[in-house]
Design an enzyme around this catalytic site. Sequence first.
Site, mmCIF file in Angstrom:
data_model
loop_
_atom_site.group_PDB
_atom_site.id
_atom_site.type_symbol
_atom_site.label_atom_id
_atom_site.label_comp_id
_atom_site.label_asym_id
_atom_site.label_seq_id
_atom_site.Cartn_x
_atom_site.Cartn_y
_atom_site.Cartn_z
ATOM 1 C CE LYS A 1 -29.862 -14.638 -26.920
ATOM 2 N NZ LYS A 1 -31.135 -14.956 -27.634
HETATM 3 C C1 LIG Z 1 -32.053 -14.039 -28.083
HETATM 4 C C2 LIG Z 1 -33.014 -14.469 -29.119
HETATM 5 C C3 LIG Z 1 -33.693 -13.548 -29.946
HETATM 6 C C4 LIG Z 1 -33.537 -12.045 -29.789
HETATM 7 O O1 LIG Z 1 -32.263 -11.589 -30.150
HETATM 8 P P1 LIG Z 1 -31.783 -10.116 -29.728
HETATM 9 O O2 LIG Z 1 -30.355 -10.062 -30.084
HETATM 10 O O3 LIG Z 1 -32.006 -10.044 -28.237
HETATM 11 O O4 LIG Z 1 -32.627 -9.145 -30.456
HETATM 12 C C5 LIG Z 1 -34.522 -14.027 -30.930
HETATM 13 N N1 LIG Z 1 -34.726 -15.356 -31.093
HETATM 14 C C6 LIG Z 1 -34.111 -16.279 -30.318
HETATM 15 C C7 LIG Z 1 -34.399 -17.711 -30.544
HETATM 16 C C8 LIG Z 1 -33.225 -15.873 -29.310
HETATM 17 O O5 LIG Z 1 -32.618 -16.797 -28.541
#
Ligand SMILES: *Cc1c(COP(=O)(O)O)cnc(C)c1O
Length: 494
Positions: A132
């Site tokens: 993120k």
């Molecule tokens: C947020 C997240 C996901 C999922 O991503 P999306 O964009 O919601 O599909 C997967 N793995 C981790 C470690 C995350 O923080």
Amino acid sequence: MQYVSTRSGTVHSSASQSFSEILLGGLAPDGGLYLPAEYPQVTGEELSAWRKLSYADLAFEILKKFATDIPAADLKAITRKTYTAAVYRNARAGDDASQITPLHVLDEQLGRGGGKTLMLQALSNGPTLAFKDMAMQLLGNLFEYTLSKNNAELNIFGATSGDTGSAAEYAMRGKKGIRVFMLSPHKKMSAFQSAQMFSLQDPNIFNIAIVGVFDDCQDMVKAVSNDLEFKVRQKIGTVNSINWARVVAQVVYYFRGYLLATTSNDQKVSFTVPSGNFGNICAGHIARMMGLPIDKLIAATNENDVLDEFFRTGVYRVRKSAETYHTSSPSMDISKASNFERFIFDLLDRDGDRVRALFQKVETHGGFDLSGKPGSDGDEFVKIAQYGFLSGKSTHQDRLDTIREVQDEYDITIDTHTADGVKVAREHVAPGVPMIVLETALAAKFNETILEALGTDAERPAGFENIEDLPQHFEVMPADVELVKVFIAKHTGL
Ligand SMILES: *Cc1c(COP(=O)(O)O)cnc(C)c1O
């Protein structure tokens, strides 16, 4: 470049907006999500020229196709400030941090027959050790730029169960004109996750631990966003996963992964993406729509398999709270996939009226059915293959096994979410098409499961050794939205 809502679909509608206009907002006024009126196309010449670029300059080339209302020189300065080796410094030993998202070849001879290549693209080298950061760090700099241009301020209010909140806080800390008020369920996050957020001492970051569960926190965010008067007076904004700038920032690493895995543009690659809210893989869909030669896009889910069910059957059935499991890949524990509407809009040939009807049905009937069977809402399931989508699912036992196998076979420790990805990727890897698994977090973040799988602790990147011992800074409050509003108003002075 103009943006349209998935629930109207025409450029001429009143919802049509520019990039800067939608940057700070969330949903379109009609309840839909924003998408470009048409996807910008990338030529073979551009793709070839991009092979030589740094990550930051690649990000600039892609973003400028979407953010046409930001002057090019400003945008370039922003991407160069964002994608640096210093920000993405948590690369594995032996990796080059200046690559930003280094690519690892795990296996070139998978399945003994050979020719099946499995790769891992590291997206988790930023400040909070999860992918993120890739988008949120850019968002922090874009927000600061836009706000300072308009002499404006913004108070970000959100709820987190872990990764999103910390990524937002590390992106916004110390930024001029921005404050962050982040709710989290008191004593429900992992020790590492709380330490990451609560050890921030920046005066513009406010951590509020709510006595309750994550759903209580989310309900309070909804209550505030329904109080229009408060929202406007307090200049409240969000950075949740439907934010368009976050999605578009994620498009960049699909291009990057492709360019690193290939030597010429007539080659194809596939991606497997650990998925929850469909934000990450939605960016892959957009990269493909722009002309990036992606063969398959594979959504990997955990036990919360809303998306896997859809891609196998054409039925989208959101889950109730009681049917949403707490798993060892917690950032994928979702009951519905908030970005999914963007793909459905394209799948339905951008028919905003039908998209609106389907997502109203999600509210009233808990889902919709595009299987084409008698009584269903449409027959678009047969068209999904044209978009390259496939899926698979993984359980706690699969995660443990996969973490162990990847450790034994390739000497790399992967986190639980990435393990879901590797498990599903192995089921779909095809000869001659490199399969890239997106690594969405580093193992240190989910150490409890690493310990269970390997019997040893995950290695912590430098600087994180004693994070739980740092002084923590947070406010504990009951799940009472009025008290939270008073707290916000007191600290904004608005
Ligand atoms: C947020 C997240 C996901 C999922 O991503 P999306 O964009 O919601 O599909 C997967 N793995 C981790 C470690 C995350 O923080």
